[in-house]
Design a protein around this motif. Sequence first.
Motif, PDB file in Angstrom:
ATOM      1  N   UNK A 313      40.893  42.971  38.886  1.00 18.32           N
ATOM      2  CA  UNK A 313      42.264  42.528  38.686  1.00 18.32           C
ATOM      3  C   UNK A 313      42.243  41.152  38.001  1.00 18.32           C
ATOM      4  N   UNK A 314      42.886  41.052  36.840  1.00 16.35           N
ATOM      5  CA  UNK A 314      42.850  39.810  36.050  1.00 16.35           C
ATOM      6  C   UNK A 314      43.427  38.631  36.823  1.00 16.35           C
ATOM      7  N   UNK A 315      44.469  38.864  37.588  1.00 20.83           N
ATOM      8  CA  UNK A 315      45.104  37.783  38.340  1.00 20.83           C
ATOM      9  C   UNK A 315      44.144  37.226  39.392  1.00 20.83           C
ATOM     10  N   UNK A 316      43.473  38.120  40.130  1.00 24.40           N
ATOM     11  CA  UNK A 316      42.526  37.694  41.165  1.00 24.40           C
ATOM     12  C   UNK A 316      41.305  37.033  40.540  1.00 24.40           C
ATOM     13  N   UNK A 317      40.803  37.624  39.469  1.00 22.82           N
ATOM     14  CA  UNK A 317      39.623  37.091  38.797  1.00 22.82           C
ATOM     15  C   UNK A 317      39.877  35.682  38.276  1.00 22.82           C
ATOM     16  N   UNK A 318      41.054  35.465  37.693  1.00 23.98           N
ATOM     17  CA  UNK A 318      41.379  34.136  37.158  1.00 23.98           C
ATOM     18  C   UNK A 318      41.410  33.096  38.274  1.00 23.98           C
TER      19      UNK A 318
END
Length: 385
Positions: A313-318
């Motif tokens: 998930x891009x949001x979590x990864x960021x």
Amino acid sequence: MALQTRKGFRFSNYEAPNQTPFEKLFDIFQELITHTSGDFDEAIDWLRELDKEYQLTDQDYTIDDFIEELKQKGYIKEEFKDGAGEPNKDGEGTEHPKGTVSITAKMERIIRKRALDQIFGKLKRSGSGNHKTGKSGNGDEHTGNLRAYKYGDGLDNISMTESIKNAQVNSGIGNFTLNEEDLVVEDTEHKAQMSTVLMIDISHSMILYGEDRITPAKKVAMALAELITTRYPKDTLDILVFGNDAWPIPIKDLPYLKVGPYHTNTVAGLQLAMDMLRRKRNTNKQIFMITDGKPSCLRMPDGTYYKNSVGLDEYIVEKCYNMASQARKLHIPITTFMIAQDPYLMKFIRQFTEANKGKAFFTGLKGLGEMIFEDYETNRRKRLK
């Protein structure tokens, strides 16, 4: 002329160490109690099954005799409770006269020492209990090297023999004078203390696919705890676990550590780790993170959880990258021990490591302990910046 005796190797049949019945069972019991997370009844059930299959005991010494000896030696204790659930020492007046058996603090220490011996080898205790930074200067451990005297060096570090020798060479014996340029000192090495936080992933994936990943991670934590408390007592080690949330656990609770029905909130673990290290006065700080899964969970400001187990998930990864950068600004390197081998997860860890300027090891369960030990020993010899 006398004949010389040729020296060489002498081979003989291997003889197993002479163990008492208790010692033989105790060695197996320690392994079982670790796998069962401190559940005595389950460990004994497994021991009875092994006894049936491999005839570990005989009529002269049974499993029940072994249990009784565990009690006598103070490795286990039996607790009784009354009808209200309150402790009752002797079990009188209870509906169930047989109490609950659990391991003692003495047994917990034995398990930690066993983990240390298994993973790191039989290490001897260090007398100083300090860490070398690899930086020379004013210190209290001699390196054996000589260097020119500098203003501020202590007189007790001056090598008089070498300094006089220099004076004789420079001024001659007939006109002997000892100048500052002749002085040399024996170099010393600074010692530093290390503060480490060990993060352990206890998400459900740590027992997925029939592979027990939590027991090796737990053993590593126990071994590292035993290493630091015995060999480097001036260092500090804090341990935290992370699933949907993150929370610290005391060293004594490590044998009982279990996996839960959790997602992986890596951000919460890193936040807690950095909060712990901010309170430490030591200059050298580091985070070790053992994980096998991708970050899949965040706790939102309103207390709800944002979860996504599908891919990365891009949001979590960021958020993870941001935490890695924050740790870098605080001069806290993160070393990640990644058990999983999925290419997309390895790519994520590489980018995470780049954001922190830390290190990553992509490894299976085998050799995990040795890697952590070697990295700890390496880091303690240099000043982490």
